[in-house]
Design a protein around this motif. Structure first.
Motif, mmCIF file in Angstrom:
data_model
loop_
_atom_site.group_PDB
_atom_site.id
_atom_site.type_symbol
_atom_site.label_atom_id
_atom_site.label_comp_id
_atom_site.label_asym_id
_atom_site.label_seq_id
_atom_site.Cartn_x
_atom_site.Cartn_y
_atom_site.Cartn_z
ATOM 1 N N ARG A 109 -21.735 -29.704 10.426
ATOM 2 C CA ARG A 109 -21.580 -30.099 11.826
ATOM 3 C C ARG A 109 -21.200 -31.577 11.838
ATOM 4 N NH1 ARG A 109 -25.736 -26.856 11.236
ATOM 5 N NH2 ARG A 109 -26.290 -25.297 12.763
ATOM 6 N N ARG A 198 -31.661 -11.720 -3.202
ATOM 7 C CA ARG A 198 -32.343 -12.907 -2.665
ATOM 8 C C ARG A 198 -33.680 -13.067 -3.374
ATOM 9 N NH1 ARG A 198 -31.459 -12.119 3.777
ATOM 10 N NH2 ARG A 198 -32.919 -13.874 3.892
ATOM 11 N N VAL A 280 -25.772 -14.144 0.742
ATOM 12 C CA VAL A 280 -25.954 -14.582 2.125
ATOM 13 C C VAL A 280 -25.753 -16.094 2.194
ATOM 14 C CG1 VAL A 280 -27.594 -14.639 4.060
ATOM 15 C CG2 VAL A 280 -27.653 -12.756 2.425
ATOM 16 N N ASP A 281 -25.059 -16.577 3.192
ATOM 17 C CA ASP A 281 -24.878 -18.013 3.402
ATOM 18 C C ASP A 281 -24.288 -18.687 2.153
ATOM 19 O OD1 ASP A 281 -24.946 -20.453 4.750
ATOM 20 O OD2 ASP A 281 -26.942 -20.939 3.998
ATOM 21 N N ARG A 302 -22.331 -20.482 13.078
ATOM 22 C CA ARG A 302 -22.423 -20.206 11.645
ATOM 23 C C ARG A 302 -22.682 -18.730 11.409
ATOM 24 N NH1 ARG A 302 -24.056 -22.996 7.543
ATOM 25 N NH2 ARG A 302 -25.546 -21.336 7.221
ATOM 26 N N ILE B 47 -30.606 -24.310 10.189
ATOM 27 C CA ILE B 47 -30.275 -23.128 10.990
ATOM 28 C C ILE B 47 -29.189 -22.310 10.274
ATOM 29 C CG2 ILE B 47 -29.224 -22.361 13.170
ATOM 30 C CD1 ILE B 47 -30.691 -24.712 14.497
ATOM 31 N N GLY B 48 -29.426 -21.002 10.183
ATOM 32 C CA GLY B 48 -28.485 -20.115 9.499
ATOM 33 C C GLY B 48 -28.821 -19.881 8.030
ATOM 34 N N ARG B 49 -29.716 -20.703 7.456
ATOM 35 C CA ARG B 49 -30.051 -20.529 6.028
ATOM 36 C C ARG B 49 -31.017 -19.359 5.862
ATOM 37 N NH1 ARG B 49 -26.015 -23.811 4.894
ATOM 38 N NH2 ARG B 49 -26.210 -25.722 6.087
ATOM 39 N N PRO B 50 -30.921 -18.648 4.748
ATOM 40 C CA PRO B 50 -31.930 -17.637 4.457
ATOM 41 C C PRO B 50 -33.310 -18.311 4.404
ATOM 42 C CG PRO B 50 -30.097 -17.534 2.891
ATOM 43 C CD PRO B 50 -29.911 -18.775 3.698
ATOM 44 N N CYS B 397 -32.589 -14.956 8.463
ATOM 45 C CA CYS B 397 -32.026 -16.306 8.466
ATOM 46 C C CYS B 397 -32.594 -17.100 9.641
ATOM 47 C CB CYS B 397 -30.501 -16.253 8.534
ATOM 48 S SG CYS B 397 -29.771 -15.552 7.040
#
Lengths: 302, 448
Positions: A109, A198, A280-281, A302, B47-50, B397
């Motif tokens: 950001r 994970r 993920v991510d 996001r 924010i958005g992270r596992p 998340c």
């Protein structure tokens, strides 16, 4: 005359300085070899001139400067420029200074958006507070450091070795091995699964057996940044996280200077037949190296 | 002409701050503020992270107390994913938490605060530091450095790294503790306890009487917040929060309900929010003569809110402290005294935890599955009550994160303390280095 040492911290957490203090008695020996001219954690010298005004603060001349943290505000930039001006040799200490570190995750950001978001629930962002830059920079995006010592934090012994090398007019060799190359876990050369798991349950291992008997965490299907991360965290021993059976997250930054660990790891996984969508991510694989433009704002949520 | 005195940077504290003092035409203090000059925005960029990754991300909020953020985060993620760690996982976490208080207290007391007392607040600034102290007391300094390092080494053995640990994971701990490892930790813990008792004696003789003087700068009358167990005993790990009013009456609540009692507020000049006791119904005011809504956290607060301490030596010290200073004790520099009592508690508690055989159980982690939920993790950090509050989506998340750290709770009180110190020390606009340092001492007391 003793060599003069200066130290400053910027967009950082003090962990690098604590690592230095963790030298224990070694710290006292080290401090006895130098004259400290500026070190806000330990000593009381103040800035001459204001950090946020005019040409910024003035710092006393030093033979060696340590600077930890990235650069995210005008004030931090002014302090870093002052350090560069006043220090003959400048060490960028820790991964925030060398690659942006965890705070550079904010680079997805704008800094202004981050600030506005933090204060959204209790009024406007502080208008009189130090102005932020548009993103978080590593030290070498602002000035040229003479030496980079990555690590989050670096090993106390590595910090001491870097300082002593500079005092003795040498530059220490920087390790070129990856975390994997320093890891004794057992590798079979192929992934056990087609997806990246994970870390929601512990790895498979027998706690009575040493690390050489544990199968590589990445091969077990746990996402591990070992292949693309600079090694050295464990000194001559195994990587520190793996010692407690936890996969690497890349805190020493990329093993190849200038590389993109996200791309390198995803390519490696693809070569093993692992489905990239199971990660993920993915962008948080750059969580320690978001400076140098590697993490940039993305359009939309996001 | 009105002018401003700026103390920048505040030194011998573990973080970034400056003090700005406004003087009127006559040179008297008109206002004084503590400005926190750095903001990294963790609440936003997580924010958005596992969620299971957070304990390893938010530890970087503070390199001095990474264990506290690491553990509060692990607890919050437990809540989001609705998992409860097995007993060994829970005990290993508490062991690390309590142990991590020890090197921190040694660092703060001996390296950062003690030079003001042992060498004196007006001593030359080139000497008034750990190096000056080491020159005057070489054996003591070596011992402090050695024992502090021992504590950090113990943490590294348990958690992989002393600074920015990784072993607390959602559902528990990443690995069990071996019997031989425990034996070595017990031997090391005995050394830490011996040293803690020695340190308290040293402090009493050389430092603490100076902190006890009634009319010291930094005076403020506030409420207090800390953590107690179900019997009202001091807790450093999670327990019930206790919010005490300045008159000593108090109310206990679960950490998940913090939002009913505490409220965050922002000021234009600081990157730290201010938190105040909303449940008192009086709002927030920093009027030095009649502050409203202001409470403190940290060592003094914890000793004020607890009814007793469950370990014998620390309890004896608490009883003596209370007999002398009352409850709640208000003098700001008494933070140092309380810190040394808490050091003894931490060393005793580490011994107790290590003696618990459940610590050796192989089952250290309950497997978790990502889900939508909310979790509040809370621990007592050296600086004070630490609250991590997360919400997750169905992928597990993070959708929202609110963090209240020790410093934030104390922002209001730190401003009042600095203003009191400045008002009483600055005469006719004179504010030399020694006076500046005495003003900083009022702030330093709130450091870990």
């Amino acid at each position: 005359m003793k060599p003069r040492l200066a130290s400053e911290w910027l967009h950082s957490c003090a962990g690098c300085e604590i690592a230095l203090v963790d030298l224990g008695e070694g710290l006292l020996e080290l401090l006895a070899r130098v004259e400290i001219v500026h070190f806000p954690l330990l000593m009381d010298q103040k800035y001459a001139g204001r950090a946020g005004e005019g040409d910024g603060p003035e710092l006393p001349a030093a033979d060696l400067g340590l600077v930890s943290g990235g650069v995210a505000s005008e004030e931090q930039r002014a302090i870093l420029l002052a350090m560069r001006r006043s220090c003959r040799t400048l060490i960028a200490l820790g991964t925030c200074a060398t690659h942006g570190g965890i705070p550079a995750l904010a680079n997805e950001r704008s800094q202004a958006a981050v600030r506005a978001g933090v204060f959204a629930d209790c009024g406007p962002a502080p208008a009189e507070a130090p102005a932020c830059l548009e993103r978080v920079y590593a030290v070498d995006e602002v000035v040229r450091p003479d030496l980079c010592v990555p690590g989050c934090p670096p090993r106390p012994e590595a910090i001491a070795a870097a300082i002593l090398a500079v005092l003795d007019d040498e530059l220490p060799a920087t390790p070129a091995k990856s975390v994997c190359e320093t890891c004794p876990a057992r590798r079979e050369g192929r992934a056990a699964t087609r997806s990246a798991r994970r870390f929601l349950d512990n790895a498979e291992y027998d706690p009575d057996e040493d690390l050489t008997r544990m199968r590589c965490l990445l091969e077990q299907g746990l996402l591990c940044m070992g292949p693309v991360t600079a090694g050295g965290c464990g000194g001559s021993g195994p990587p520190l996280c793996v010692q407690v059976r936890v996969p690497c997250r890349g805190c020493y930054g990329p093993v190849r200077p200038g590389s993109n660990p996200l791309l390198d790891l995803m390519n490696g996984l693809a070569g093993q037949g692992v489905d990239r969508r199971s990660v993920v991510d993915r962008r948080s694989l750059l969580r320690f190296c978001g400076a140098h433009g590697l993490l940039r704002p993305v359009a939309g949520p996001r | 002409m009105p002018r401003t005195v700026t103390i920048e940077p505040v030194t011998r504290i573990e973080g970034h701050a400056r003090i700005r003092i406004r003087l009127d035409e006559s040179g008297a203090v008109d206002d004084a503020r503590v400005e926190i000059t750095s903001l990294r925005g963790f609440e936003q960029f997580v924010i958005g992270r596992p969620a299971e990754e957070l304990p390893r991300i938010v530890s970087r909020i503070c390199g001095v107390c990474p264990w506290m953020h690491h553990l509060a985060a692990a607890r919050a993620v437990d809540g989001c994913f609705a998992v409860e760690p097995p007993p060994a996982g829970r005990l290993l976490r508490e062991l690390c938490l309590v142990l991590a208080h020890i090197p921190d207290k040694l660092l703060h007391f001996f390296f950062l605060a003690a030079p003001d007392f042992v060498l004196g607040p007006d001593c030359d600034l080139r000497v008034r530091n750990i190096i000056g102290l080491a020159r005057q007391e070489p054996e003591l300094a070596a011992q402090v450095a050695r024992l502090r390092r021992l504590g950090q080494d113990m943490l590294a053995r348990l958690g992989g790294k002393a600074v920015h640990p990784v072993a607390a994971v959602v559902g528990g701990f990443s690995r069990p503790l071996g019997r031989d490892e425990r034996r070595q930790l017990q031997a090391d813990a005995a050394r830490l306890l011996d040293f803690a008792l020695f340190a308290l004696d040293f402090a009493r003789e050389r430092v603490l009487e100076q902190c006890a003087a009634a009319d010291q700068p930094g005076r403020v009358r506030t409420g207090f917040l800390g953590t107690v167990d179900e019997h009202g005993n001091l807790r450093l790990g999670s327990g019930r929060l206790r919010l005490m009013r300045p008159d000593g009456t108090s109310c206990d609540f679960a950490a998940t309900d913090y939002g009913l009692h505490l409220r965050e507020h922002s000021d234009p000049w600081s990157l730290a929010k201010t938190v105040y006791a909303d449940s008192w119904g009086e709002g927030l005011s920093l009027d030095p003569d009649a502050p409203r809504g202001v409470y403190r956290v940290n060592t003094l607060a914890r000793l004020n809110v607890c009814d007793r301490i469950a370990t014998p030596r620390a309890q004896a010290e608490l009883a003596a402290f209370r007999a002398r200073f009352g409850r709640p004790a208000q003098a700001t520099l008494l933070h140092h005294w309380a810190r040394m009592i808490e050091l003894v508690y931490a060393a005793e508690r580490v011994g107790e935890l290590l003696a618990d055989d459940r610590l050796l159980d192989r089952d250290v982690r309950t497997p978790a599955a990502p889900r939508a939920g909310r979790g509040v993790g809370h621990v007592e950090a050296p600086r004070g009550t630490l609250i991590h509050d997360y919400a997750t989506d169905e992928r597990g998340c993070i959708t929202r994160a609110n963090l209240i750290v020790g410093t934030t709770h104390n922002v209001a009180a730190m401003n009042l303390s600095v203003r009191d110190a400045a008002t009483r020390l600055i005469r006719d606009g004179a504010c030399d280095e020694a006076i500046q340092n005495r003003i900083e001492m009022a702030l330093r007391a709130y450091d870990p």
